[in-house]
Design a protein around this motif. Sequence first.
Motif, PDB file in Angstrom:
ATOM      1  N   THR A  74      15.597  -3.820   9.957  1.00 18.85           N
ATOM      2  CA  THR A  74      15.012  -2.807  10.832  1.00 18.85           C
ATOM      3  C   THR A  74      16.106  -1.956  11.443  1.00 18.85           C
ATOM      4  O   THR A  74      17.273  -2.331  11.443  1.00 18.85           O
ATOM      5  CB  THR A  74      14.220  -3.460  11.979  1.00 18.85           C
TER       6      THR A  74
ATOM      7  N   ARG B 167       8.128  -7.281  16.734  1.00 21.25           N
ATOM      8  CA  ARG B 167       8.447  -8.658  16.306  1.00 21.25           C
ATOM      9  C   ARG B 167       7.178  -9.483  16.213  1.00 21.25           C
ATOM     10  O   ARG B 167       6.983 -10.245  15.274  1.00 21.25           O
ATOM     11  CB  ARG B 167       9.408  -9.321  17.288  1.00 21.25           C
TER      12      ARG B 167
ATOM     13  N   LEU C  69       5.315  -8.624  13.092  1.00 17.91           N
ATOM     14  CA  LEU C  69       5.949  -9.198  11.901  1.00 17.91           C
ATOM     15  C   LEU C  69       5.637 -10.684  11.759  1.00 17.91           C
ATOM     16  O   LEU C  69       5.444 -11.187  10.655  1.00 17.91           O
ATOM     17  CB  LEU C  69       7.463  -8.992  11.942  1.00 17.91           C
TER      18      LEU C  69
ATOM     19  N   HIS D 262       5.500 -13.432   5.423  1.00 19.38           N
ATOM     20  CA  HIS D 262       6.638 -12.882   4.708  1.00 19.38           C
ATOM     21  C   HIS D 262       7.912 -13.067   5.546  1.00 19.38           C
ATOM     22  O   HIS D 262       7.846 -13.350   6.727  1.00 19.38           O
ATOM     23  CB  HIS D 262       6.408 -11.398   4.415  1.00 19.38           C
TER      24      HIS D 262
ATOM     25  N   TYR E 269      11.540 -11.562   7.035  1.00 15.33           N
ATOM     26  CA  TYR E 269      12.055 -10.291   7.509  1.00 15.33           C
ATOM     27  C   TYR E 269      13.390 -10.533   8.208  1.00 15.33           C
ATOM     28  O   TYR E 269      13.689 -11.645   8.637  1.00 15.33           O
ATOM     29  CB  TYR E 269      11.077  -9.597   8.458  1.00 15.33           C
TER      30      TYR E 269
END
Length: 143
Positions: free
Chosen positions: A2, A12, A15, A20, A22
């Motif tokens: 990011t 956050r 996400l 997934h 990150y």
Amino acid sequence: MTDRGFSCEDNRRYLRQGDHAYIIGEKLRTGSPEVKAAPSRQGRYTETADNMRVKEVRISDTDRFVICHNPESAERDRHMREQLVAQLSELIADTDQFSDFKRGELRVKIADKPGLNRYLRTTPAGKLRIDTARIKSSAAGAT
């Protein structure tokens, strides 16, 4: 990965909802609670190159930080910080004798210079001072 505008708590949280992996890249000096906690966590640095060492720390059940430290970059940052503080000290020397208006004008000029402005604070009485706490936190973020 990011960018710096993306790593707020709302993003956050979003996400974490997904299934997934990150990576969020942040500088230590961002001051977020997670970033403040990470350097003090246990773990050893591993030398990955002549100019890089890395330490992985867990800050929660779901989050981990990989802290990268470049000694050459930290030294450059230290040198630049010292130069900025010296320049700022010179600019604000004897400003206690200035009128409030004149001091305000100087404050506005310094505000236009982010590097200098970062280390300036104004007292409740309107006096211009070096922000030593900010210098210390900036130095700590360069570790």
